[in-house]
Design a protein around this motif. Structure first.
Motif, PDB file in Angstrom:
ATOM      1  N   GLY A 144       0.957  -1.178  -0.037  1.00 47.75           N
ATOM      2  CA  GLY A 144       0.065   0.152   0.021  1.00 47.75           C
ATOM      3  C   GLY A 144       0.999   1.369   0.008  1.00 47.75           C
ATOM      4  N   ALA A 145       1.934   1.111   0.995  1.00 49.89           N
ATOM      5  CA  ALA A 145       2.828   2.281   0.980  1.00 49.89           C
ATOM      6  C   ALA A 145       3.421   2.633  -0.554  1.00 49.89           C
ATOM      7  N   SER A 146       3.937   1.417  -1.242  1.00 51.15           N
ATOM      8  CA  SER A 146       4.449   1.421  -2.381  1.00 51.15           C
ATOM      9  C   SER A 146       3.365   2.006  -3.424  1.00 51.15           C
ATOM     10  N   LEU A 153       2.983   7.080   2.964  1.00 46.51           N
ATOM     11  CA  LEU A 153       2.315   6.892   4.651  1.00 46.51           C
ATOM     12  C   LEU A 153       1.060   6.662   4.461  1.00 46.51           C
ATOM     13  N   VAL A 154       0.166   7.708   3.583  1.00 46.57           N
ATOM     14  CA  VAL A 154      -1.078   7.405   3.519  1.00 46.57           C
ATOM     15  C   VAL A 154      -1.756   6.050   2.955  1.00 46.57           C
ATOM     16  N   GLY A 155      -0.980   5.704   2.003  1.00 48.80           N
ATOM     17  CA  GLY A 155      -1.229   4.473   1.316  1.00 48.80           C
ATOM     18  C   GLY A 155      -1.144   3.282   2.324  1.00 48.80           C
ATOM     19  N   GLY A 156       0.050   3.278   2.941  1.00 46.34           N
ATOM     20  CA  GLY A 156       0.197   2.202   4.247  1.00 46.34           C
ATOM     21  C   GLY A 156      -0.983   2.094   5.105  1.00 46.34           C
ATOM     22  N   PHE A 192      -2.164  -1.368  13.717  1.00 42.43           N
ATOM     23  CA  PHE A 192      -1.913  -0.163  13.527  1.00 42.43           C
ATOM     24  C   PHE A 192      -0.690   0.555  13.994  1.00 42.43           C
ATOM     25  N   GLY A 193      -0.055  -0.361  14.772  1.00 42.17           N
ATOM     26  CA  GLY A 193       1.412  -0.290  14.942  1.00 42.17           C
ATOM     27  C   GLY A 193       2.375  -0.517  13.818  1.00 42.17           C
ATOM     28  N   THR A 194       1.866  -1.599  13.089  1.00 39.20           N
ATOM     29  CA  THR A 194       2.742  -1.803  11.802  1.00 39.20           C
ATOM     30  C   THR A 194       2.333  -0.867  10.614  1.00 39.20           C
ATOM     31  N   ALA A 195       1.111  -0.261  10.789  1.00 41.11           N
ATOM     32  CA  ALA A 195       0.746   0.299   9.577  1.00 41.11           C
ATOM     33  C   ALA A 195       1.676   1.732   9.850  1.00 41.11           C
ATOM     34  N   ALA A 229       7.900   4.914   3.346  1.00 43.92           N
ATOM     35  CA  ALA A 229       7.481   6.093   2.633  1.00 43.92           C
ATOM     36  C   ALA A 229       8.812   6.666   2.462  1.00 43.92           C
ATOM     37  N   VAL A 230       9.756   6.476   3.275  1.00 46.33           N
ATOM     38  CA  VAL A 230      11.145   7.251   3.170  1.00 46.33           C
ATOM     39  C   VAL A 230      12.252   6.417   2.708  1.00 46.33           C
ATOM     40  N   ALA A 231      12.312   5.212   2.544  1.00 47.44           N
ATOM     41  CA  ALA A 231      13.226   4.329   2.086  1.00 47.44           C
ATOM     42  C   ALA A 231      12.723   3.370   1.084  1.00 47.44           C
ATOM     43  N   GLY A 232      11.402   3.343   0.686  1.00 51.32           N
ATOM     44  CA  GLY A 232      11.065   2.580  -0.524  1.00 51.32           C
ATOM     45  C   GLY A 232      10.844   1.068   0.252  1.00 51.32           C
ATOM     46  N   ALA A 233      10.579   0.271  -0.939  1.00 49.20           N
ATOM     47  CA  ALA A 233      10.190  -1.288  -0.361  1.00 49.20           C
ATOM     48  C   ALA A 233      11.470  -2.132  -0.014  1.00 49.20           C
ATOM     49  N   ILE A 234      11.684  -2.379   1.184  1.00 49.18           N
ATOM     50  CA  ILE A 234      12.691  -3.220   1.812  1.00 49.18           C
ATOM     51  C   ILE A 234      12.104  -4.415   2.619  1.00 49.18           C
ATOM     52  N   GLY A 235      12.309  -5.561   1.901  1.00 48.53           N
ATOM     53  CA  GLY A 235      11.902  -6.875   2.124  1.00 48.53           C
ATOM     54  C   GLY A 235      12.826  -7.703   3.095  1.00 48.53           C
TER      55      GLY A 235
END
Length: 329
Positions: A93-95, A119-122, A235-238, A246-252
């Protein structure tokens, strides 16, 4: 060993944080770093340390810490050793939020547009997953998160497919690879409050996770409000992972790997894993960020942070699956 684990992890993390301030295209000596942190003079070392490397290092600590912590909480909550933040659709969602900002040109108006949309997407995807699974249990939450994640991933693929020009597609792809380069204190101020608030919510679930290891019915009999714990974890995870993405991109893989590296050392207690997993996640991201700079210094092209962590995390994931297959009854 469990008593020494946290101090040992802190020492390793502090050492890596120090190296992070030294390493880069322009290598600095410890004296240069100390001068840059303490001197009031506008020197080159002060500019490099305080404006470039220090915010990057702080972000690496926060991003890695929240990914490791959220992974530990979700694995305890779902009682699934393969659970990680991406399972609930927060990362996807953040992506998607960041991709929307890039696709429609908002990212060219301000550097904080993509992180803000991400951030909103997540938060939106986490809210959808919670709403869809409200009347169900753990399985419903996993299925809802997977469905929302698939929809968000489809949206990202659609944006790439319909990108108006090759430059937009390149910008989207580059962001999705994950990176901490060119980050500033503005990104720290944007993500920091959400990451810290998310971490506080996740850490508050420790006692409930220990009880949930016995099963939901047993946890309820011990006075644990399972539904409340699920909301706190989600919600903590969200907030935390949404802000980190939001600031670092998708990091798996950090949320998957970090808890497993320390779980056996704390007696497999879910609540005891939280702090060590947080420190381990931070260590992984800081070390990987240093690795990207060393690779760039030696080989020329920049190796993205998400790519390097995936190269390390994918073999571990395969080993974990094979290990679980061997040890399963």
């Amino acid at each position: 060993m469990s008593r020494l684990l946290i101090p040992l992890l802190v020492v390793v993390l502090v050492a890596l944080a120090g190296v992070s301030l030294l390493a880069g295209t322009v290598w600095l000596s410890p004296a240069d770093v100390f001068d840059g942190l303490t001197s009031g003079r506008e020197t080159l070392s002060r500019l490099i340390v305080t404006d470039i490397r220090l915010p990057r290092m702080v972000l690496a600590l926060m991003v890695g810490g929240i990914l490791g912590l959220s992974g530990a909480v979700l694995q305890g909550l779902l009682r699934n050793p393969l659970a990680e933040p991406g399972l609930l659709g927060v990362s996807s969602g953040a992506s998607l939020g960041a991709v929307i900002a890039i696709y429609y040109g908002f990212a060219h108006l301000t550097s904080l547009a993509a992180p803000g949309f991400a951030l909103v997407g997540g938060l939106v995807t986490a809210g959808l997953a919670l709403a869809l699974s409200r009347s169900g249990g753990t399985l419903a939450l996993i299925l809802a998160g997977s469905a929302v994640s698939a929809i968000a991933a489809a949206g990202v693929s659609l944006a790439l497919n319909l990108a108006p020009n090759p430059y937009a597609a390149y910008e989207i792809t580059t962001w999705l690879m994950g990176s901490l380069s060119d980050r500033s204190w503005d990104h720290v101020r944007l993500a920091g409050p959400f990451i810290l608030a998310g971490a506080a919510l996740l850490l508050s679930t420790g006692r409930a996770l220990d009880a949930l290891s016995l099963g939901e019915a047993q946890a309820e009999s011990l006075g644990v409000h399972v539904a409340r714990t699920r909301i706190l974890a989600l919600f903590g995870t969200a907030m935390g992972v949404g802000a980190a993405t939001a600031v670092a991109g998708a990091i798996g893989f950090v949320g998957l790997v970090a808890p497993h590296l320390v779980r056996a050392l704390v007696g497999h207690r879910p609540g005891k894993v939280l702090v060590p997993a947080t420190l381990t996640g931070a260590i992984i991201v800081v070390a990987a960020d240093i690795g990207t700079r060393l690779f760039h210094f030696q080989a020329g092209p920049e190796l993205r942070l998400g790519v390097l962590i995936s190269l390390i995390g994918a073999p571990f994931f395969l080993w974990l699956v094979l290990h679980l297959k061997r040890t399963a009854p």
